[in-house]
Design an enzyme around this catalytic site. Structure first.
Site, PDB file in Angstrom:
ATOM      1  N   GLY A  29       0.820  -1.205   0.000  1.00 33.31           N
ATOM      2  CA  GLY A  29       0.000   0.000   0.000  1.00 33.31           C
ATOM      3  C   GLY A  29       0.855   1.256   0.000  1.00 33.31           C
ATOM      4  N   CYS A  30       0.291   2.344   0.484  1.00 34.09           N
ATOM      5  CA  CYS A  30       0.987   3.630   0.484  1.00 34.09           C
ATOM      6  C   CYS A  30       2.339   3.531   1.183  1.00 34.09           C
ATOM      7  CB  CYS A  30       0.124   4.672   1.186  1.00 34.09           C
ATOM      8  SG  CYS A  30       0.939   6.268   1.380  1.00 34.09           S
ATOM      9  N   PHE A  31       3.396   3.930   0.482  1.00 40.33           N
ATOM     10  CA  PHE A  31       4.727   3.764   1.065  1.00 40.33           C
ATOM     11  C   PHE A  31       5.007   4.694   2.227  1.00 40.33           C
ATOM     12  CE2 PHE A  31       6.445   5.940  -3.090  1.00 40.33           C
ATOM     13  CZ  PHE A  31       5.815   7.128  -2.781  1.00 40.33           C
ATOM     14  N   TRP A  32       4.215   5.761   2.395  1.00 43.56           N
ATOM     15  CA  TRP A  32       4.391   6.618   3.578  1.00 43.56           C
ATOM     16  C   TRP A  32       4.200   5.808   4.854  1.00 43.56           C
ATOM     17  CZ3 TRP A  32       0.378  10.861   1.880  1.00 43.56           C
ATOM     18  CH2 TRP A  32       0.896  11.597   0.805  1.00 43.56           C
ATOM     19  N   CYS A  33       3.154   4.983   4.859  1.00 47.22           N
ATOM     20  CA  CYS A  33       2.793   4.251   6.071  1.00 47.22           C
ATOM     21  C   CYS A  33       3.721   3.055   6.298  1.00 47.22           C
ATOM     22  CB  CYS A  33       1.345   3.790   5.978  1.00 47.22           C
ATOM     23  SG  CYS A  33       0.177   5.152   5.741  1.00 47.22           S
TER      24      CYS A  33
END
Length: 201
Positions: A29-33
């Protein structure tokens, strides 16, 4: 090296220290998280967000967000195998970083760029990852089958500079509050022995 955390068992198979390259590339999923989860682990030396699965000419955020490039948002983790093992990283990946039963999405983020994938840096990593997925599917900790892909790593392309340490730098951003913060709370609760000292509070 500590044993791990709660919730999921460690992989029954483990990399020998002599074959552990100290590098992992994971997509969930979102690489920020995902980046935020792994930054807090003892023995992790560096985490970089980026793209894997596509070609160099489309390895940029705008193109990847179209879902047509073949890339997944991924993180590259550099770690000290004497302090944390590949198996422990996989345990955290499946238990905290994302939901491995969602195909081509994570929550409201939909598209192949958000798929669950392990980009193995060598055959040994691929063997461990596939065996762990089989182990988890057989023991049944998830309500649905794991859909995580295991593919050989062809290339990792670092993301644009503003994505690096995004959750850390933008803690009050609504997406970070809603998606990243609960994962970090679960990490602190279930994997306290694996956390760096400055991430235990």
């Amino acid at each position: 090296m500590v044993a791990g955390g709660k919730g999921l068992p460690l992989p029954q198979m483990a990399l020998a220290a002599s074959e552990d390259q100290g590098r992992a590339v994971l997509a969930g999923g979102c690489f920020w998280c995902v980046e935020a989860v792994f930054q807090g682990l003892e023995g992790v030396l560096e985490v970089r967000p980026g793209y894997s699965g596509g070609s160099a000419d489309t390895a940029d955020y705008r193109a990847v967000c179209s879902g047509t490039t073949g890339h997944a948002e991924a993180v590259e983790i550099r770690y000290d195998p004497q302090r944390i093992g590949y198996g422990q990283l996989l345990q955290v990946f499946f238990a905290v970083a994302h939901d491995p039963t969602q195909r081509d999405r994570q929550g409201n983020d939909v598209g192949t760029q958000y798929r669950s994938a392990i980009f193995a840096v060598d055959a040994a990593q691929a063997r461990i990852a596939r065996a762990y997925i089989l182990q988890l599917n057989e023991t049944g900790p998830f309500a649905r089958p794991i859909v995580t892909e295991v593919n050989p790593l062809e290339a990792f392309y670092p993301a644009e500079a503003y994505h690096h340490r995004y959750a850390e730098k933008n803690p009050d951003q609504p997406y970070i509050r809603c998606v990243s913060r609960p994962k970090l709370e679960k990490l602190r609760h279930d994997f306290a022995p694996l956390l760096r000292t400055d991430h235990k509070e």
